[in-house]
Design an enzyme around this catalytic site. Structure first.
Site, PDB file in Angstrom:
ATOM      1  N   GLU A 167     -10.930  -6.424  -4.477  1.00 31.49           N
ATOM      2  CA  GLU A 167     -10.829  -7.378  -3.484  1.00 31.49           C
ATOM      3  C   GLU A 167     -11.900  -7.433  -2.311  1.00 31.49           C
ATOM      4  OE1 GLU A 167      -6.993  -7.631  -1.330  1.00 31.49           O
ATOM      5  OE2 GLU A 167      -8.042  -8.417   0.453  1.00 31.49           O
ATOM      6  N   HIS A 178     -11.281 -13.874   3.667  1.00 27.68           N
ATOM      7  CA  HIS A 178     -12.477 -12.951   3.356  1.00 27.68           C
ATOM      8  C   HIS A 178     -13.529 -14.025   2.855  1.00 27.68           C
ATOM      9  CE1 HIS A 178      -9.879  -8.985   2.709  1.00 27.68           C
ATOM     10  NE2 HIS A 178      -9.587  -9.526   4.004  1.00 27.68           N
ATOM     11  N   HIS A 220       0.881  -1.118  -0.251  1.00 28.37           N
ATOM     12  CA  HIS A 220      -0.103  -0.175   0.072  1.00 28.37           C
ATOM     13  C   HIS A 220       0.746   1.094  -0.071  1.00 28.37           C
ATOM     14  CE1 HIS A 220      -2.590  -2.814   2.442  1.00 28.37           C
ATOM     15  NE2 HIS A 220      -3.635  -2.331   1.897  1.00 28.37           N
ATOM     16  N   ASP A 238       2.663   2.204   3.331  1.00 25.23           N
ATOM     17  CA  ASP A 238       3.508   1.010   3.856  1.00 25.23           C
ATOM     18  C   ASP A 238       4.926   1.295   3.711  1.00 25.23           C
ATOM     19  OD1 ASP A 238       1.230  -0.455   3.995  1.00 25.23           O
ATOM     20  OD2 ASP A 238       1.499  -1.831   2.393  1.00 25.23           O
TER      21      ASP A 238
HETATM   22  C1  XUL Z   1      -7.476  -6.482   4.477  1.00 23.69           C
HETATM   23  C2  XUL Z   1      -6.844  -6.777   3.503  1.00 23.69           C
HETATM   24  C3  XUL Z   1      -5.827  -5.743   2.801  1.00 23.69           C
HETATM   25  C4  XUL Z   1      -5.936  -6.046   1.112  1.00 23.69           C
HETATM   26  C5  XUL Z   1      -5.290  -4.721   0.494  1.00 23.69           C
HETATM   27  O1  XUL Z   1      -8.524  -7.349   5.063  1.00 23.69           O
HETATM   28  O2  XUL Z   1      -7.179  -7.886   2.909  1.00 23.69           O
HETATM   29  O3  XUL Z   1      -4.710  -5.835   3.157  1.00 23.69           O
HETATM   30  O4  XUL Z   1      -5.607  -6.988   0.673  1.00 23.69           O
HETATM   31  O5  XUL Z   1      -5.802  -3.368   0.895  1.00 23.69           O
HETATM   32 CO    CO Z   2      -6.009  -8.977   1.411  1.00 25.14          CO
END
Ligand code: XUL
Ligand code: CO
Length: 440
Positions: free
Chosen positions: A232, A271, A101, A104
């Protein structure tokens, strides 16, 4: 030059009989499986946020880990040391890719201008280290969820000023990803959702999300960035209801908003389970709809209801994942990014190696198992037989859209009660175990 992981040499492949915990037992980067090398199939990436910025903090206490490359008082020096440590780690581990990111790789400043200056410096160093090591960027992304300004979301924020701030960050991060020749760019809707409808205009928020993504697509074209864009999904956490709930929800959103040609999905295992799907369900949905892009490889804990982001070590889950991915044609721009963090008690730098080695070996074994299952085609054959009725004239007439409900009625009258067939689930589960234990 300072060595940040002095106790660890380059991790080598030593084969399944090795007892060396700092060696690969299954991941042999250049070994060929089903026509490609393991490295080409698996396209492993290390993530910067957990691996280099995560220090073990949780909701009940601060970080537990100490790292020689963290903590310099000067922000530029702190960023530089961490990045040099990161590239040493990527190289010693032998991964081809990394992910990050925007924030980061720096310490964020109080003003956007100063943050931009620090960021440009860090990106220039990353470019140099990529050239020196051959490690490439799988994807870049923006953190538009940690800073307090994003407490009510980024592009779905009630304020256009916050929307603009997030846009400024995406512009900066996408341009950096382009400069670093990244293969993709991820949008994870960090706080794009809500906690209560009492204060939320859902229609407006989701329309703004679509607008934001259209702006990103336009900017991508404007700067000539050729990487793949991904979304995502995640069902909840941090907000109670995240708009990008799962792959099917995201897919519908993309179709509705004319964005389906521009985005693919970055499926994250943990997720998926938070959405009460198996990881492989999400992969299969994406393969079936031609939208599988990349994977955040990790795992949850079936007894805990949050995103534990553990390293993937379950060979069966990795095998089923690779079975879906290979049948979908394998990765093109995407890969397996370890969006995973050490447990809070795993405090030593060497634990980072153990975690990644185990995860890479689990996926390498999964790849070998999946390739063998596809080669033998026993499961494929079973599934084809199960649907063989659709390959008759009658089945084809339905599939092609020629047949009507009147035809169904006539068919049911003529054929009477349909013959039933066993789904053979237990037999197939036994078969899967045979593959898992037989393949070394
Ligand atoms: C959070 C997550 C993030 C994304 C990128 O749950 O998975 O780290 O992968 O923003
Ligand atoms: Co992620």
């Amino acid at each position: 030059m300072t060595e940040f992981f002095p106790g660890v040499k380059k991790i080598a492949y030593e084969g399944p009989e090795s007892k060396n915990p700092l060696a690969f037992k299954h991941y042999d980067a250049s070994a060929k499986v089903a026509g490609r090398t393991m490295a080409e199939h698996l396209r492993f990436a290390v993530c910067y946020w957990h691996t280099f910025r995560g220090m073990g903090a949780d909701m009940f206490g601060p970080g537990t880990m100490t790292r020689s490359y963290a903590g310099a008082a000067d922000p530029d020096k702190a960023a530089e040391e961490m990045m040099r440590a990161a590239f040493e780690f990527f190289t010693k581990l032998g991964v081809p890719f990394w992910c990050f990111h925007d924030v980061d790789i720096i310490l964020e400043a109080d003003s956007l201008a100063e943050t931009n200056r620090r960021f440009a410096k860090a990106v220039a160093l990353a470019k140099q280290l990529q050239a020196d090591t051959g490690v490439r960027l799988l994807w870049g992304t923006t953190n538009a969820f940690s800073h307090p300004r994003f407490m009510a979301g980024a592009s779905t924020n009630p304020s256009p000023d916050v929307f603009a701030y997030a846009g400024a960050q995406v512009k900066r991060a996408m341009e950096a990803t382009h400069a670093l020749d990244g293969a993709g760019y991820v949008f994870w809707g960090g706080r794009e959702g809500y906690d209560t409808l009492l204060n939320t205009d859902m229609k407006r928020e989701t329309d703004h999300l679509a607008r934001f993504l259209h702006m990103a697509v336009a900017h991508k074209k404007k700067i000539g960035f050729k990487g793949q864009l991904y979304i995502e999904p995640k069902p909840h956490e941090p907000t109670k209801h995240q708009y990008d709930f799962d792959s099917a929800t995201v897919h519908a959103f993309l179709l509705k908003n004319g964005l389906a040609d521009d985005f693919k999905i970055n499926v994250e295992a943990n997720h998926a389970t938070l959405a009460r799907h198996e990881f492989v369900h999400e992969l299969e949905y994406c393969v079936a709809n031609g939208i599988l892009g990349s994977v955040d490889a990790n795992r949850g804990d079936y007894l805990l209801g949050w995103d534990t982001d553990q390293f993937p070590t379950d060979v069966k889950e990795c095998a089923l994942a690779m079975y879906a991915i290979l049948r979908g044609g394998g990765f093109t721009s995407g890969g397996l990014n370890f969006d995973a963090k050490l447990r809070r008690q795993s405090i030593d730098p060497v634990d980072l190696f153990h975690a990644h080695i185990g995860a890479m070996d689990a996926f390498a074994r999964g790849l070998k198992v999946a390739a063998k299952m596809i080669e033998d085609d026993v499961l494929g054959d079973f599934v084809r037989q199960r649907y063989a009725g659709w390959d008759t004239d009658f089945g084809r007439r339905i599939e092609s859209g020629e047949a009507t409900l009147d035809d169904m009625h006539a068919h049911a009258l003529e054929h009477g009660e349909p013959a039933l067939q066993s789904g053979r689930q237990e037999m197939l589960e036994n078969l899967l175990n045979e593959y898992l234990y037989a393949v070394r």
